[in-house]
Design a protein around this motif. Structure first.
Motif, PDB file in Angstrom:
ATOM      1  N   VAL A   7      11.965 -14.919  15.351  1.00 27.33           N
ATOM      2  CA  VAL A   7      10.763 -14.593  14.605  1.00 27.33           C
ATOM      3  C   VAL A   7      10.901 -13.196  14.032  1.00 27.33           C
ATOM      4  CG1 VAL A   7       9.187 -16.143  15.754  1.00 27.33           C
ATOM      5  CG2 VAL A   7       9.697 -13.921  16.758  1.00 27.33           C
ATOM      6  N   ALA A   8      12.125 -12.728  13.946  1.00 28.37           N
ATOM      7  CA  ALA A   8      12.338 -11.383  13.431  1.00 28.37           C
ATOM      8  C   ALA A   8      12.022 -11.306  11.946  1.00 28.37           C
ATOM      9  CB  ALA A   8      13.776 -10.971  13.675  1.00 28.37           C
ATOM     10  N   GLU A   9      12.130 -12.424  11.243  1.00 26.42           N
ATOM     11  CA  GLU A   9      11.876 -12.406   9.806  1.00 26.42           C
ATOM     12  C   GLU A   9      11.232 -13.724   9.410  1.00 26.42           C
ATOM     13  OE1 GLU A   9      15.113 -12.712   6.822  1.00 26.42           O
ATOM     14  OE2 GLU A   9      14.547 -10.652   6.370  1.00 26.42           O
ATOM     15  N   THR A  10      10.250 -13.673   8.555  1.00 21.00           N
ATOM     16  CA  THR A  10       9.571 -14.901   8.156  1.00 21.00           C
ATOM     17  C   THR A  10       9.013 -14.752   6.754  1.00 21.00           C
ATOM     18  OG1 THR A  10       7.820 -16.439   8.750  1.00 21.00           O
ATOM     19  CG2 THR A  10       7.383 -14.121   9.145  1.00 21.00           C
ATOM     20  N   PRO A  58       3.175 -18.018   6.505  1.00 25.17           N
ATOM     21  CA  PRO A  58       2.964 -18.325   7.933  1.00 25.17           C
ATOM     22  C   PRO A  58       2.491 -17.119   8.739  1.00 25.17           C
ATOM     23  CG  PRO A  58       5.083 -19.173   7.182  1.00 25.17           C
ATOM     24  CD  PRO A  58       4.533 -18.325   6.072  1.00 25.17           C
ATOM     25  N   GLN A  89      10.055  -5.043   5.473  1.00 30.77           N
ATOM     26  CA  GLN A  89       8.649  -4.691   5.378  1.00 30.77           C
ATOM     27  C   GLN A  89       7.837  -5.566   6.320  1.00 30.77           C
ATOM     28  OE1 GLN A  89       7.606  -5.112   1.284  1.00 30.77           O
ATOM     29  NE2 GLN A  89       8.580  -7.090   1.064  1.00 30.77           N
ATOM     30  N   PRO A 106      19.365 -21.594  14.425  1.00 30.63           N
ATOM     31  CA  PRO A 106      18.008 -21.086  14.311  1.00 30.63           C
ATOM     32  C   PRO A 106      17.834 -20.075  13.188  1.00 30.63           C
ATOM     33  CG  PRO A 106      19.125 -19.923  16.053  1.00 30.63           C
ATOM     34  CD  PRO A 106      20.119 -20.848  15.443  1.00 30.63           C
ATOM     35  N   PRO A 140      13.458 -18.824   7.802  1.00 27.50           N
ATOM     36  CA  PRO A 140      12.146 -18.339   8.163  1.00 27.50           C
ATOM     37  C   PRO A 140      11.585 -19.044   9.390  1.00 27.50           C
ATOM     38  CG  PRO A 140      12.291 -18.817   5.817  1.00 27.50           C
ATOM     39  CD  PRO A 140      13.524 -19.362   6.457  1.00 27.50           C
ATOM     40  N   ALA A 141      10.837 -18.311  10.175  1.00 23.18           N
ATOM     41  CA  ALA A 141      10.199 -18.896  11.344  1.00 23.18           C
ATOM     42  C   ALA A 141       9.064 -19.801  10.902  1.00 23.18           C
ATOM     43  CB  ALA A 141       9.671 -17.778  12.231  1.00 23.18           C
ATOM     44  N   ALA A 161       5.288 -21.636  11.238  1.00 17.13           N
ATOM     45  CA  ALA A 161       3.976 -21.096  11.567  1.00 17.13           C
ATOM     46  C   ALA A 161       3.635 -21.303  13.032  1.00 17.13           C
ATOM     47  CB  ALA A 161       2.934 -21.755  10.673  1.00 17.13           C
ATOM     48  N   GLU A 219       5.452 -21.290  15.622  1.00 17.65           N
ATOM     49  CA  GLU A 219       6.092 -20.312  16.509  1.00 17.65           C
ATOM     50  C   GLU A 219       5.361 -18.974  16.459  1.00 17.65           C
ATOM     51  OE1 GLU A 219      10.121 -22.514  15.289  1.00 17.65           O
ATOM     52  OE2 GLU A 219       9.671 -20.526  14.512  1.00 17.65           O
ATOM     53  N   LEU A 220       4.881 -18.633  15.278  1.00 23.11           N
ATOM     54  CA  LEU A 220       4.181 -17.353  15.120  1.00 23.11           C
ATOM     55  C   LEU A 220       2.812 -17.379  15.797  1.00 23.11           C
ATOM     56  CD1 LEU A 220       5.006 -16.781  11.355  1.00 23.11           C
ATOM     57  CD2 LEU A 220       5.943 -15.501  13.263  1.00 23.11           C
ATOM     58  N   VAL A 229       6.880  -8.443  13.184  1.00 22.49           N
ATOM     59  CA  VAL A 229       7.650  -9.452  12.443  1.00 22.49           C
ATOM     60  C   VAL A 229       7.904  -8.965  11.023  1.00 22.49           C
ATOM     61  CG1 VAL A 229       7.628 -11.801  11.533  1.00 22.49           C
ATOM     62  CG2 VAL A 229       6.766 -11.344  13.831  1.00 22.49           C
ATOM     63  N   GLU A 230       9.164  -9.092  10.620  1.00 24.84           N
ATOM     64  CA  GLU A 230       9.553  -8.631   9.292  1.00 24.84           C
ATOM     65  C   GLU A 230       9.308  -9.740   8.273  1.00 24.84           C
ATOM     66  OE1 GLU A 230      13.647  -7.338   7.134  1.00 24.84           O
ATOM     67  OE2 GLU A 230      13.440  -6.806   9.242  1.00 24.84           O
ATOM     68  N   VAL A 231       8.854  -9.346   7.114  1.00 23.46           N
ATOM     69  CA  VAL A 231       8.555 -10.327   6.070  1.00 23.46           C
ATOM     70  C   VAL A 231       9.765 -10.485   5.157  1.00 23.46           C
ATOM     71  CG1 VAL A 231       7.068 -10.857   4.108  1.00 23.46           C
ATOM     72  CG2 VAL A 231       6.122  -9.725   6.137  1.00 23.46           C
ATOM     73  N   ALA A 232      10.205 -11.734   5.004  1.00 28.85           N
ATOM     74  CA  ALA A 232      11.291 -12.005   4.053  1.00 28.85           C
ATOM     75  C   ALA A 232      10.686 -12.014   2.659  1.00 28.85           C
ATOM     76  CB  ALA A 232      11.914 -13.358   4.357  1.00 28.85           C
ATOM     77  N   SER A 233      11.351 -11.315   1.752  1.00 26.34           N
ATOM     78  CA  SER A 233      10.792 -11.192   0.416  1.00 26.34           C
ATOM     79  C   SER A 233      11.802 -11.628  -0.623  1.00 26.34           C
ATOM     80  CB  SER A 233      10.382  -9.743   0.151  1.00 26.34           C
ATOM     81  OG  SER A 233      10.049  -9.584  -1.202  1.00 26.34           O
ATOM     82  N   ALA A 268      19.836 -14.022   8.259  1.00 23.13           N
ATOM     83  CA  ALA A 268      18.841 -14.667   7.408  1.00 23.13           C
ATOM     84  C   ALA A 268      19.491 -15.211   6.143  1.00 23.13           C
ATOM     85  CB  ALA A 268      17.752 -13.656   7.040  1.00 23.13           C
TER      86      ALA A 268
END
Lengths: 189, 695
Positions: free
Chosen positions: A31-34, A38, A159, B32, B35-36, B38, B40-41, B52-56, B181
């Motif tokens: 869950v390090a990046e999402t 979500p 970020q 694994p 992106p994770a 929902a 799991e979050l 948690v880091e946001v993928a952009s 990632a």
């Protein structure tokens, strides 16, 4: 001690070491990046644990309405699918596209496309026990209670999702907000 | 938590078998990555959710806009589309870059200058210094990174000494090889012309608090070929010993291997990288027997710790150790039966503290300190009866203090300024033992100014959300390896950069001017009494470069990508009025690719303008006589094609790559080591087939 038991010990230690490594590598998905949707869903779900709404009508669901943000509405449906509950009520997601269809809801997410209609929206929900949430720059100052934004990591590693809170926009709605939520928010003066 | 796999219970089975089983499980287990979900979050504690880091998806364009410099970013997807076989191939196609080959080294050039001026980072870790006093270790080892292991490359042009110290002279290249990632475990095998072949494997995974990535790769080739008759002048050919080789075929073979491990756990991180290259070189003359050969070994080990006191205050500590060994274990040159070698070695110890502070939304600050020690600096050329020496340099201690401050003056104008104070050693001290005459010489080369200051100022004006104009001034320093000159070379750059990003196209244009000074020059002086030339050195060289870089990317239709890059530059040598060597006026890069179904069709081309070789300046009775090392080499186009098959969701992929499709004759200008007057002939058409599987 003979060398054979020692070999056995070493072998077991090696296998345990490898097993530990395998467990680390095959641990639940990271869950390090999402993606951001979500994450917003998880934040909204968590907000229901830190905010108390007035007592509802018996048997009514906890409604999260989404105005003009289809991707978020779709992501929020995970709460319905998983039969998650908020305030011990089932959660219902309602996707709307006009302010006159707001109806009764506990959380209203205002998408970026609805910004132009913000004055009429605020008038429509004035003093109602509705938590207004948005994700566009400046929305908190314009009357939205919680506004998401992305903050670059201080050490430059990506970020993270953060939110600002406007206490004035929460006042008069009958919502009780835990101080823990204020502790992690950027609170507008 | 996962249940313990029954097959791996530690009570039974032999360790090697269990090890292979584990390896198999790692390769075949569902991966694994990505992106994770929902669900799991939703079960994460709120405090963890905040981390948690946001993928952009827009990160690439954001970086190009926001970094106060001219920037290119290549993603894994782009790299795969074009099928570059080596990092050299890849860098040749980066806007504004060109690469020259002298068989021992690869010289990376941009903005009119070549060699040694680019700071390489791998996963943000600065690689071993490219310039060290008294050593002549090539930096080709920086390029020994399997392309398949590269997840992203960030190229920053211009002097960057404020952040990265001396040697970030012309820019910085950060090669990311640990982004799970981007891509997870996979393996590939390639085979191609010139008996080339490559093996690559990546293992890795992530857990909640950490990750581990292991990349391993090997590459081999028979290397360049060609007749010396096509590369030497008639005079050089006439002087050849009849027993010498008449062509390069088989003399420039290469074997490369590399292993890199990157891991993180909570705030800790480690990066360990080992590179070994074994290859044939051309050294001054054609060989007689097996040819000259060189082995380069480089080890990097870094340990880092990052701690965030809050969202606005963070500290990063990094310790680095690296060592490099240059072992020219076989020298086959000049005359038959010569037996010789040259061994060079250097170690680096480094500790860096970076404190990042953002006291308010408009202000960001970085304060840093770096301590660096270079020791075990040895150079042992052992080629009797020509030279048998043991040269040792005293350990070099260097300390740096640096800062960079960014401030949003208005919503659309950001100012960035930084400075770095480097304290150089008081003097460079060398001990040289000459075994041929039994003399021991001790030399001290004092530093004229120990306190070196570099600075950088930039103004970023966001015209709107998609356009930014950057005005940048900066200077930098580059250590020189000469044992006769203590002062580093200097560069000062002024640049105006415009970037516009749109959903279907991106444009970046830069106007720049470099003033490069304190350049070390070689001056040959004729002694009228003896009639012999003596070689002297000074650092009075001064170059002025003006140029324009233009980069355009187009995405006109779904599945289609086009790009056009052109760099024009003019470099004037203010001391001699001669055209500097290795300074092509025009570089052009073209790329086009099209995805249809499971196939990607890609074509790419790069153009390198004609260029001169370096020259010796002769003074004395015949002052002003200039002798180039070789002839001017003509401009060349190099066209490549790549066909990639990548069926969706199946993991397997295959690629067929042809570089230099038209078999154009590419020549690299003569250099001191590869003094082939008409230029070394580069690679012809090379066909490479790759088969891989992403687990």
């Amino acid at each position: 001690m003979s060398s054979q038991p020692l070999d056995g010990l070493l072998r077991r230690a090696l296998i345990r070491c490898l097993l530990s490594m395998l467990m680390v590598l095959s641990a639940p998905p990271a869950v390090a990046e999402t993606a951001v949707e979500p994450l917003k869903v998880a934040y909204l779900y968590n907000f229901t644990r830190f905010i108390d709404w007035p007592d509802p009508a018996p048997g009514s669901p906890f409604v999260i309405a989404v105005l003009d943000d289809a991707p978020l509405a779709e992501a929020l449906r995970a709460l319905e699918r998983e039969h998650r509950r908020a305030e011990d009520r089932s959660i219902a997601i309602r996707e709307i596209s006009a302010t006159d269809r707001i109806g009764d809801c506990q959380i209203l997410f205002v998408g970026a496309a609805a910004q132009d209609r913000l004055p009429s929206l605020l008038a429509a929900v004035a003093n109602k026990p509705i938590l207004l949430v948005g994700d566009s720059p400046g929305l908190a100052r314009r009357g939205i209670a919680i506004n998401f934004f992305l903050k670059p990591d201080i050490l430059g590693e990506g970020q993270r999702l953060r939110f600002e809170m406007n206490p004035a926009a929460l006042a008069g709605r009958g919502l009780k907000v835990s101080s823990q939520l204020y502790d992690v928010a950027r609170v507008l003066p | 938590m996962p249940t313990e796999p029954t097959a791996c219970r530690p009570t039974t089975g032999r360790a090697p078998r269990a090890g292979w089983a584990l390896l198999g499980l790692l390769l075949t287990a569902p991966c694994p990555f990505g992106p994770a979900r929902a669900d799991e979050l939703l079960d994460l504690p709120f405090d963890d959710l905040l981390q948690v880091e946001v993928a952009s998806a827009g990160k690439r364009d954001e970086q190009i806009r926001n970094i106060p410099a001219s920037v290119s970013i290549l993603t894994r997807e782009e790299i795969a589309r074009y099928g570059y076989v080596t990092l050299e191939d890849l860098l040749r196609n980066v806007p504004g870059f060109f690469i020259l080959d002298n068989t021992e080294d690869r010289f990376i050039g941009n903005r009119g200058t070549v060699g040694g001026g680019v700071q390489f980072l791998v996963n943000g870790i600065p690689q071993h210094p490219s310039r060290q006093k008294g050593l002549s270790v090539p930096e080709i080892a920086r390029l020994n990174i399997p392309v398949e292991s590269i997840d992203r490359i960030e190229v920053i042009r211009g002097p960057m000494s404020v952040i990265y110290g001396n040697n970030a002279f012309l820019g910085v290249i950060n090669i990311v090889t640990n982004s799970l990632a981007t891509s997870g475990p996979r393996a590939s095998v390639s085979a191609g012309s010139r008996d080339s072949g490559q093996l690559f494997a990546r293992l890795g995974g992530r857990a909640r608090d950490g990750f581990l990535v292991l990349n391993a790769g090997g590459w081999r080739t028979d290397g360049l070929g060609g007749d010396y008759a096509d590369m030497m002048s008639p005079a050089q050919l006439a002087a050849l010993d009849p027993a010498m080789h008449r062509d390069l075929d088989g003399d420039l073979w290469q074997r490369r291997g590399s292993l890199d491990l990157s891991a993180g756990w909570r705030g800790f991180s480690t990066d360990v990288r080992y590179s070994e290259m074994d290859y044939g070189i051309y050294a001054l003359t054609p060989p007689f027997d097996q040819g000259s050969a060189l082995r380069l070994k480089t080890l990097h080990a870094a340990l880092g710790y990052a701690y965030r006191f809050s969202d606005n205050l963070g500290l990063r500590l990094t310790g680095i150790h690296s060592q490099e060994t240059y072992d020219a274990y076989r020298l086959d040159l000049l005359f038959a039966g010569l037996e010789g070698s040259q061994r060079q070695h250097a170690r680096r110890w480094e500790l860096e503290f970076d404190l990042h502070w953002q006291p308010d939304e408009r202000l960001s600050m970085l304060f840093g300190y770096r301590w660096r020690l270079l020791d075990h600096l040895d150079n042992r050329p052992q080629t009797p009866p020509i030279i048998v020496r043991d040269i040792q340099s005293d350990a070099l201690d260097q300390q740096d203090l640096f800062t960079e401050i960014g401030y949003d003056l208005t919503k659309s104008l950001r100012l960035v300024g930084g400075a770095r104070l480097t304290q150089l050693p008081e003097a460079y001290r060398f001990t040289q033992y000459n075994a041929l005459d039994g003399t021991l010489t001790e030399t001290a080369l004092p530093t004229s100014d120990r306190n070196l200051i570099n600075g950088r100022v930039a103004a970023l004006w966001s015209l709107d959300s998609s356009q930014v104009l950057k005005l940048i001034w900066g200077n930098a320093a580059q250590d020189v390896d000469s044992t006769r000159i203590s002062d580093p070379e200097r560069i000062e750059t002024v640049e105006l950069n415009y970037v516009r990003t749109a959903p279907r196209w991106t444009l970046s244009a830069s106007l720049f001017q470099n003033r490069t000074s304190s350049i070390v020059r070689t001056i040959q002086t004729l002694d009228p009494a003896t009639g012999a030339y003596g070689i002297g050195y000074d650092n009075s060289g001064l170059w002025l470069t003006r140029g324009l870089e233009w980069t355009t990317e187009l995405r006109p239709w779904p599945g289609v990508n086009l790009s056009l890059d052109a760099t024009w530059q003019q470099t004037d040598d203010r001391r001699s009025d001669l055209e500097p060597g290795y300074s092509p006026a025009l570089l052009v890069k073209l790329k086009a690719d099209y995805r249809r179904g499971d196939f990607i069709y890609a074509a790419y081309a790069h153009y390198v303008d004609a260029m001169e070789s370096d020259w010796d300046f002769v003074t004395g009775p015949i002052a002003g006589v200039i002798e180039r090392l070789g002839e001017r080499v003509p401009a060349t186009w190099n066209l490549g094609l790549n066909l990639r098959w990548e069926p969706s969701g199946q993991g397997v992929y295959a690629a067929l790559n042809v570089s230099n499709l038209l078999n154009t004759e590419i020549r690299y200008p003569a250099s001191e080591l590869t003094n082939l007057a008409r230029g070394l002939i580069g690679p012809g058409r090379i066909l490479t087939a790759t088969l891989g599987y992403a687990f």
